[in-house]
Design an enzyme around this catalytic site. Structure first.
Site, PDB file in Angstrom:
ATOM      1  N   GLY A  10       0.780  -1.226   0.000  1.00 22.55           N
ATOM      2  CA  GLY A  10       0.000   0.000   0.000  1.00 22.55           C
ATOM      3  C   GLY A  10       0.813   1.279   0.000  1.00 22.55           C
ATOM      4  O   GLY A  10       1.863   1.381  -0.647  1.00 22.55           O
ATOM      5  N   ILE A  11       0.335   2.266   0.746  1.00 17.21           N
ATOM      6  CA  ILE A  11       0.984   3.576   0.801  1.00 17.21           C
ATOM      7  C   ILE A  11       2.404   3.452   1.341  1.00 17.21           C
ATOM      8  O   ILE A  11       3.325   4.129   0.865  1.00 17.21           O
ATOM      9  CB  ILE A  11       0.149   4.540   1.663  1.00 17.21           C
ATOM     10  CG1 ILE A  11      -1.179   4.863   0.966  1.00 17.21           C
ATOM     11  CG2 ILE A  11       0.918   5.821   1.954  1.00 17.21           C
ATOM     12  CD1 ILE A  11      -2.177   5.600   1.846  1.00 17.21           C
ATOM     13  N   ASP A  55       7.581  -3.762   9.070  1.00 11.68           N
ATOM     14  CA  ASP A  55       6.216  -4.278   9.011  1.00 11.68           C
ATOM     15  C   ASP A  55       6.146  -5.531   9.877  1.00 11.68           C
ATOM     16  O   ASP A  55       7.169  -6.178  10.128  1.00 11.68           O
ATOM     17  CB  ASP A  55       5.830  -4.612   7.568  1.00 11.68           C
ATOM     18  CG  ASP A  55       4.327  -4.597   7.331  1.00 11.68           C
ATOM     19  OD1 ASP A  55       3.832  -3.650   6.698  1.00 11.68           O
ATOM     20  OD2 ASP A  55       3.641  -5.538   7.772  1.00 11.68           O
ATOM     21  N   ASP A  67       6.099  -5.520  15.300  1.00 11.08           N
ATOM     22  CA  ASP A  67       4.761  -5.059  15.640  1.00 11.08           C
ATOM     23  C   ASP A  67       4.931  -3.770  16.437  1.00 11.08           C
ATOM     24  O   ASP A  67       5.416  -3.785  17.577  1.00 11.08           O
ATOM     25  CB  ASP A  67       4.037  -6.119  16.467  1.00 11.08           C
ATOM     26  CG  ASP A  67       2.627  -5.706  16.870  1.00 11.08           C
ATOM     27  OD1 ASP A  67       2.286  -4.509  16.752  1.00 11.08           O
ATOM     28  OD2 ASP A  67       1.866  -6.583  17.320  1.00 11.08           O
ATOM     29  N   TYR A  89     -11.176   4.266  14.741  1.00  9.26           N
ATOM     30  CA  TYR A  89     -10.219   4.635  13.706  1.00  9.26           C
ATOM     31  C   TYR A  89     -10.104   6.154  13.586  1.00  9.26           C
ATOM     32  O   TYR A  89      -9.007   6.717  13.616  1.00  9.26           O
ATOM     33  CB  TYR A  89     -10.645   4.031  12.373  1.00  9.26           C
ATOM     34  CG  TYR A  89      -9.735   4.370  11.220  1.00  9.26           C
ATOM     35  CD1 TYR A  89      -8.499   3.736  11.084  1.00  9.26           C
ATOM     36  CD2 TYR A  89     -10.097   5.320  10.273  1.00  9.26           C
ATOM     37  CE1 TYR A  89      -7.651   4.052  10.029  1.00  9.26           C
ATOM     38  CE2 TYR A  89      -9.256   5.635   9.219  1.00  9.26           C
ATOM     39  CZ  TYR A  89      -8.031   5.002   9.098  1.00  9.26           C
ATOM     40  OH  TYR A  89      -7.194   5.311   8.051  1.00  9.26           O
ATOM     41  N   LYS A 132      -6.845   8.613  14.551  1.00  3.99           N
ATOM     42  CA  LYS A 132      -6.170   9.448  13.551  1.00  3.99           C
ATOM     43  C   LYS A 132      -6.233  10.931  13.924  1.00  3.99           C
ATOM     44  O   LYS A 132      -5.295  11.681  13.630  1.00  3.99           O
ATOM     45  CB  LYS A 132      -6.790   9.209  12.180  1.00  3.99           C
ATOM     46  CG  LYS A 132      -6.517   7.802  11.632  1.00  3.99           C
ATOM     47  CD  LYS A 132      -5.039   7.525  11.494  1.00  3.99           C
ATOM     48  CE  LYS A 132      -4.761   6.225  10.745  1.00  3.99           C
ATOM     49  NZ  LYS A 132      -3.318   5.972  10.558  1.00  3.99           N
ATOM     50  N   VAL A 191      -8.285   6.192  -1.062  1.00  4.84           N
ATOM     51  CA  VAL A 191      -7.162   5.802  -1.924  1.00  4.84           C
ATOM     52  C   VAL A 191      -7.494   4.473  -2.589  1.00  4.84           C
ATOM     53  O   VAL A 191      -8.043   3.562  -1.961  1.00  4.84           O
ATOM     54  CB  VAL A 191      -5.854   5.682  -1.107  1.00  4.84           C
ATOM     55  CG1 VAL A 191      -4.699   5.235  -1.998  1.00  4.84           C
ATOM     56  CG2 VAL A 191      -5.528   7.022  -0.451  1.00  4.84           C
ATOM     57  N   THR A 207      -6.530   1.518  -3.137  1.00  8.42           N
ATOM     58  CA  THR A 207      -5.698   0.376  -2.775  1.00  8.42           C
ATOM     59  C   THR A 207      -6.441  -0.909  -3.128  1.00  8.42           C
ATOM     60  O   THR A 207      -7.663  -0.919  -3.328  1.00  8.42           O
ATOM     61  CB  THR A 207      -5.395   0.372  -1.274  1.00  8.42           C
ATOM     62  OG1 THR A 207      -6.629   0.244  -0.562  1.00  8.42           O
ATOM     63  CG2 THR A 207      -4.703   1.666  -0.848  1.00  8.42           C
TER      64      THR A 207
END
Length: 250
Positions: A15-16, A35, A57, A144, A148, A177, A179
């Site tokens: 992804g991004i 990651d 993690d 979420y 953010k 986006v 994705t």
């Protein structure tokens, strides 16, 4: 010690994050991809010259400390790793709330702290990846969106406190986006609704978000800190305005 600029990107296996790592590499930076997905990380890192993979993690403080202890230099930290799970407020139990906060907010905080000794040496920068959901409320995103929004405030705290060390901190808020994950779960009805609500009438691409991140990390942004850049096709600018009214209807 290498004299090349080094960028560490979290959530870099896809992804991004992957697009950002690829963009830095194309500009000659040495890239560290971090990651928790070891298999996917091993697959993508081999395609980038002189890149390093770190399996971690970011919600685990000890794992973060161990990963950053392997670095010899850092010029930019991109806090991109995040998790999302959407549903109504009453369905978000505390365990789910903490899972999302642990990665999106706690992980961003932990990685930023671990990066500070390196960034002080390099007078480098932090780019946090939040979301349009941190700027404007939306249904089904209570944990979420809140996480953010907190990342946006954390960015401003970082800018205010770390500027004396020459460290800049900025935030990119992607809108919708295109994705693979988004396209797999967005129905045509949802896609059409987003197109209607976004002034540019389309989703963004991973490369377009990466370009915004890389700009904020570059010398071209040397006097920019504490800023929140919505890379969203104009989505945030429309507020609660109805798409039909943008066409000049009374």
């Amino acid at each position: 010690m290498s004299t090349r600029h080094v960028a560490l990107v979290t959530g870099a296996a896809r992804g991004i994050g992957l697009a950002t790592a690829q963009g830095f590499a194309a500009q000659g930076w040495r890239v560290v991809l971090l990651d928790r997905d070891a298999d996917e990380l091993a697959r993508v890192v081999s395609d980038l010259p002189d890149a390093t993979a770190l399996v971690c993690d970011i919600s685990d403080p000890d794992a973060v400390a161990a990963s950053f202890a392997t670095l010899d230099r850092l010029d930019c930290l991109v806090n991109n790793a995040g998790v999302a799970q959407f549903g109504p407020i009453e369905a978000c139990d505390f365990a789910l709330w903490r899972t999302i906060m642990a990665t999106n907010l706690d992980g961003t905080f932990l990685c930023s702290q671990a990066a500070l000794p390196f960034l002080k040496d390099s007078r480098g920068s932090i780019v946090n990846v939040a979301s349009i959901s941190g700027l404007r409320a939306s249904t089904l995103r209570v944990a979420y969106g809140t996480s953010k929004a907190a990342v946006i405030q954390l960015t401003k705290q970082q800018a205010a406190e770390l500027g004396e060390y020459g460290i800049r901190a900025n935030c990119v808020c992607p809108g919708p986006v295109r994705t693979k994950l988004a396209m797999a779960v967005h129905s045509q009805e949802i896609i059409n609704a987003y197109h209607d609500a976004i002034p540019l009438n389309r989703y963004g691409s991973e490369a377009e978000i990466a370009a915004a991140i890389i700009f904020l990390a570059s010398d071209s942004a040397s006097y920019i800190t504490g800023q929140v850049l919505a890379a969203d096709g104009g989505f945030d600018s429309t507020g609660v305005g109805l798409p039909a009214l943008r066409k000049g209807a009374p």
